[in-house]
Enzyme design. Sequence first.
Site, PDB file in Angstrom:
ATOM      1  N   THR A   5      55.551  45.373  40.444  1.00 54.87           N
ATOM      2  CA  THR A   5      55.283  46.439  39.479  1.00 54.87           C
ATOM      3  C   THR A   5      55.905  47.722  40.000  1.00 54.87           C
ATOM      4  O   THR A   5      55.518  48.222  41.052  1.00 54.87           O
ATOM      5  CB  THR A   5      53.766  46.610  39.271  1.00 54.87           C
ATOM      6  OG1 THR A   5      53.210  45.359  38.859  1.00 54.87           O
ATOM      7  CG2 THR A   5      53.479  47.658  38.217  1.00 54.87           C
ATOM      8  N   LEU A  12      49.206  38.532  36.550  1.00 53.36           N
ATOM      9  CA  LEU A  12      48.177  37.715  37.188  1.00 53.36           C
ATOM     10  C   LEU A  12      46.838  38.428  37.227  1.00 53.36           C
ATOM     11  O   LEU A  12      46.760  39.631  37.473  1.00 53.36           O
ATOM     12  CB  LEU A  12      48.576  37.373  38.622  1.00 53.36           C
ATOM     13  CG  LEU A  12      49.938  36.726  38.843  1.00 53.36           C
ATOM     14  CD1 LEU A  12      50.075  36.318  40.300  1.00 53.36           C
ATOM     15  CD2 LEU A  12      50.125  35.535  37.941  1.00 53.36           C
ATOM     16  N   LEU A  32      34.939  45.696  27.615  1.00 52.44           N
ATOM     17  CA  LEU A  32      33.959  46.713  27.243  1.00 52.44           C
ATOM     18  C   LEU A  32      32.666  46.498  28.009  1.00 52.44           C
ATOM     19  O   LEU A  32      31.577  46.705  27.477  1.00 52.44           O
ATOM     20  CB  LEU A  32      33.686  46.676  25.724  1.00 52.44           C
ATOM     21  CG  LEU A  32      34.735  47.303  24.816  1.00 52.44           C
ATOM     22  CD1 LEU A  32      34.289  47.229  23.364  1.00 52.44           C
ATOM     23  CD2 LEU A  32      35.023  48.756  25.198  1.00 52.44           C
ATOM     24  N   ASN A  33      32.786  46.086  29.262  1.00 52.59           N
ATOM     25  CA  ASN A  33      31.613  45.885  30.105  1.00 52.59           C
ATOM     26  C   ASN A  33      31.421  47.111  30.987  1.00 52.59           C
ATOM     27  O   ASN A  33      32.158  47.329  31.944  1.00 52.59           O
ATOM     28  CB  ASN A  33      31.771  44.628  30.966  1.00 52.59           C
ATOM     29  CG  ASN A  33      31.855  43.376  30.116  1.00 52.59           C
ATOM     30  OD1 ASN A  33      31.067  43.201  29.186  1.00 52.59           O
ATOM     31  ND2 ASN A  33      32.813  42.523  30.405  1.00 52.59           N
ATOM     32  N   GLY A  75      38.763  48.561  40.165  1.00 47.20           N
ATOM     33  CA  GLY A  75      39.323  48.794  41.495  1.00 47.20           C
ATOM     34  C   GLY A  75      40.437  47.792  41.730  1.00 47.20           C
ATOM     35  O   GLY A  75      41.074  47.327  40.795  1.00 47.20           O
ATOM     36  N   CYS A 114      45.800  46.839  41.771  1.00 48.42           N
ATOM     37  CA  CYS A 114      46.698  47.040  40.627  1.00 48.42           C
ATOM     38  C   CYS A 114      46.314  48.234  39.770  1.00 48.42           C
ATOM     39  O   CYS A 114      47.012  49.242  39.766  1.00 48.42           O
ATOM     40  CB  CYS A 114      46.742  45.772  39.770  1.00 48.42           C
ATOM     41  SG  CYS A 114      47.593  44.393  40.554  1.00 48.42           S
TER      42      CYS A 114
END
Length: 456
Positions: free
Chosen positions: A134, A164, A271-272, A278, A281
């Site tokens: 990335t 992933l 939406l939890n 953390g 990524c």
Amino acid sequence: MFSHRVRVATVRSMRMTVIGCGYLGAVHAACMAELGHEVIGIDVDPEKIAALQAARAPFYEPGLPELLERTMATGRLRFTTDIAEAAGSAVHFVCVGTPQKKGEFAADMKYVDAAVDALIPHLGAGELVVGKSTVPVGTAARLASRIADRAPDTEGLAWNPEFLREGHAVEDTLTPDRLVYGVDGGADTAEGKRAKALLDEVYATPLKRGTPLIVTDYQTAELVKVAANSFLATKISFINAMAELCEKVNADITQLADAIGHDDRIGRKFLNAGLGFGGGCLPKDIRAFMARAGELGADQTLTFLREVDSINMRRRIRMVDLAREVCDGSLIGRRVAVLGAAFKPLSDDIRDSPALNVAAQIRLQGGDVVLTDPAALDNARKAVPDISYAETVEDAVRGADVVLLLTEWKEYRDLEPATISGLVKNKRILDGRNALDPARWRAAGWTYRALGRPRA
């Protein structure tokens, strides 16, 4: 349950190199061998390579140890520290890390640059370099120019971002929900068509199963991963902002999320509400995205991500405040049991872990912290040596003034209140992931508190 076995279509076996055998690279190498290719994994860390060459996963990932054993037994997979062994591969995947620079938001590109520079002398005619790391938008064009100047007979560079999920990485690689190729000039150029043809051979099995494929230019492919992570981070921080409001008015964030999640324009996934995100990524990717936007003169475009990041970090502070509140206003000398160190279940990854950060903050405020985790204890001990650790839940909660559930491992979600009631000093539990049934815990005599949930 996913078996991590894929029925491989009849495809041409390719020889390929995977440079960087960390989380992304080790999984990618093993999965490519599972798809029938001959794979050489290369890394500068001799200990990591020794472990992988012995078919031992150097980190926790479900299904990877079995996959390593199976593919290495076929002879299609091996690992080395010698970059010269990359010579002769048709495709070279670059899978090294892009961590956040110290003291900055920007991504540190030194490992990607070093990997490409080390590879270039060993590139041959017709071979393709494929970036999977990335990276900030513009990186692929810069690297493609370097490869063209120093190895002009190759097929140059393509960018093939990874998607992933830790804990599901083997499944996500073998049966991806989409494939993205970023090629020179886009899909319609001669260079792009040649790169696509090589990548189509790499991914022949998932493509024959109908995996969606998007072929685009370098810059769009580079933006896909950071845009996806930024959207997910925004969704998580949105519901956590709503949780802050729910606490003010004694509303229930889980019921609110259920209600708005029925709208198919919104959806219930991610939406939890709870302690926030953390790992290696989302946090560093959204910060690097903001930094790159600033470099491009588009500072205003991503300013909302600053608030996304701020909301996320506030969740950790709020959990510490809540622990202090239930302990009658002070954590000094209080025994605090922390369930979870990894940033998410099914992982031993503690990078930017909200759970470990909360545990460390409570220790700094005088709490006697005892932490347990099914997979991440060794990593946590190295990162935060001045708290205590326990191998089991029972040992962690014994004598506790308060129990904090901070990583939602299944064994913690399934805990029976009666099982640990006789072990704790005070029956107080803080649910940092909204993973428990409040009614069940309260019926067993526990004080139950959670982020964004009514007090009773």
